[in-house]
Structures are given as C-alpha cells and as structure tokens.
Design a protein around this motif. Structure first.
Motif: not given
Length: 293
Positions: A165-169, A179-181, A184-188, A190-194
């Motif tokens: 998840m950190g690498k995805a962030m 990242a989306q291409l 990576i689930d960008v919505d997930q 961003i929610s994890f970051t918040f």
C-alpha cells in the motif's frame, strides 16, 4: 541553563504533537495535492473520543488512544468519500473551499452538541515527575508523548516504504493516471491515506487533551494551523519534513516563551511561515517542481 533545558524538553513534547498532525497534512497533499483544512478538527474529534473512552467507558489511556485512532480513521474516510471525492476532478480552489466548509461544519456541530467552552480532561495518568538531572524533570505524560510519537513515525515510515500500500501511495503521488493504468485502485489508496493521516491526528488530540487536561470543540483551530505551518516549513508532501517542521515549531514556541515573549508565540510561528514562503517556498525538504498549465 537548567531552565533552558527544561523548556527544550517541553518544546520536544509540544513539537511531537505538531509533527503527528502535520504528517496528516503532508500525506494527503503528497497524494492528491489537497490541503485538508478539516484535519485540525479531526484532531479535535480525537480528543472527544478519548475523553468518552477514558471517563465514560472507563478504558485506560492505551485503549483510549486505540479507539480514538480507529474512530478518526473512519471519520477521515467518510469525509474523503462524501466531501472530497465528488470534487476530485474539480479545481483546487473548489476542494480547498470544501475543506474549510467541512472544518466549520465539524466545529459548529460539536459546539452545538457539547458547547464551545473549554472542558476539563480529568486523568490521573502521568502525574509523576522524574528527575533527569539537577532541576530538569520529565513527567509520565511527556514520556507517553515521546514514545507514542517515535513508534508511530517509525511505523509510518515502514508502511510508506516497505508495504504494498505504501508503494501504491507513492505511485499515486507521482502520477495518479499512470498508477491507475498499472492496476492500482486509486480510490482505495486515497481512502487509506486519509485513514492513516486522520488516525495520527486522533491520537494527537488525545495526547494534547491529556497533556493540558483540557479539551473543547474549537481546540483544533490553532494547532491545526500551526501543524500546517510545520508541514510547509518541512516541505509539504515530505514526511521527514513534516516531522522536522513539527519539532521546529514546538521548540520555537517554547523558546519564545522562555525569553519572556509568551503573548507573541503564535505571531512568531505565522511570521516564520511568511519568511519560509518568501525565502524557501518549497520548504526544507521539498522540491521545486515545474507545473504545466
């Protein structure tokens, strides 16, 4: 000299709080380039949850910190999904105004429900003083703040640099579309970051209420702004920068008070923001990035 060292100890404790809150600002900005001005009020909500956990449910401080962490993480995700996600493709000004609106909403709801007055945060935890040397002392609350901050910062660094998840962030922070291409689930992300940033703010809120034995519905305004200054000072978007910025602000405040200018300590912090934006707009650890418009 002993008085100066005592003030430095107090400054590190205060700086630890600012660092925890600043990390939330810098993580969200680093991921989606949003300055979440509601972050200080999430910190305030953490203090309310901590009070209810300790004095309503009878939990100890550690379980109270955990409950505040989880509650504020959920609140952060809800705020992101309801207020920010619909505006993700809008202008930054629209998102910024929404963030300010969410901040006022949380403050006024809590003021309506519980009143805006300062309330006592009764707790017998950490009242014992321990002598370091001479007349320099440290109490149990400061030890808790130091230990909690170090553990959380180390854990955050591990998550960001050594987990999937950190690498995805970090990938979303560099290029969201790419990242989306790559799947990576960008919505997930961003929610994890918040959730991660809000959980740190929630813990900071409990620690501050415990440290000063007070809490209120408006307690997040000034610390939230100072944590933002700390994030800008370190280089907003930089996790190490947010940590360093928080400690600089905390030490600066205590030193100003030590020199006898306590009424001006807030003004000195905001003046530092003015200087940083003029002299080093990218912050201590930030990078100047050219943006195509």
């Amino acid at each position: 000299m002993e008085l100066l060292i005592q003030q430095l100890v107090n400054g590190v404790a205060l700086g630890s709080i600012y660092a925890l809150v600043a990390l939330g600002y810098t993580m969200v900005y680093g991921t989606i380039k949003l300055i979440n001005f509601a972050h200080g009020d999430v910190y305030m909500m953490g203090a309310f949850v901590g009070f209810y956990a300790m004095n309503g449910l009878g939990l100890n401080i550690f379980l109270s910190l955990l409950l505040a962490m989880v509650s504020c993480a959920v609140l952060g995700v809800v705020i992101e999904r309801v207020a920010y996600k619909p505006l993700r493709r809008s202008t930054r000004v629209a998102a910024l105004i929404t963030a300010i609106g969410v901040s006022f909403l949380l403050e006024n709801v809590m003021s309506y429900l519980f009143g805006a007055e300062i309330r006592p945060f009764p707790s017998d935890f950490g009242t014992t003083n321990y002598t370091l040397f001479g007349n320099v002392t440290i109490n149990g609350k400061q030890i808790l703040i130091f230990a909690t901050t170090v553990i959380l910062m180390a854990l955050l660094q591990f998550i960001v640099h050594y987990t999937k998840m950190g690498k995805a962030m970090r990938a979303v922070a560099v290029d969201e579309d790419a990242a989306q291409l790559m799947g990576i689930d960008v919505d997930q992300v961003i929610s994890f970051t918040f959730a991660l940033g809000s959980s740190l703010a929630g813990i900071a809120g409990v620690l501050v209420a415990l440290y000063y034995n007070t809490y209120s519905a408006t307690m997040g305004i000034v610390p939230g702004l100072k944590a933002f200054v700390a994030a800008v000072l370190g280089g907003i978007g930089s996790i190490p920068g947010a940590m360093i910025g928080g400690y600089v602000i905390g030490l600066l405040e205590t030193l100003v008070s030590y020199l006898g200018f306590s009424p001006y300590k807030d003004g000195v912090v905001y003046f530092l923001l003015f200087v940083i934006l003029l002299v080093l707009p990218a912050g201590l650890f930030g990078k100047n990035v050219k943006e195509k418009v």
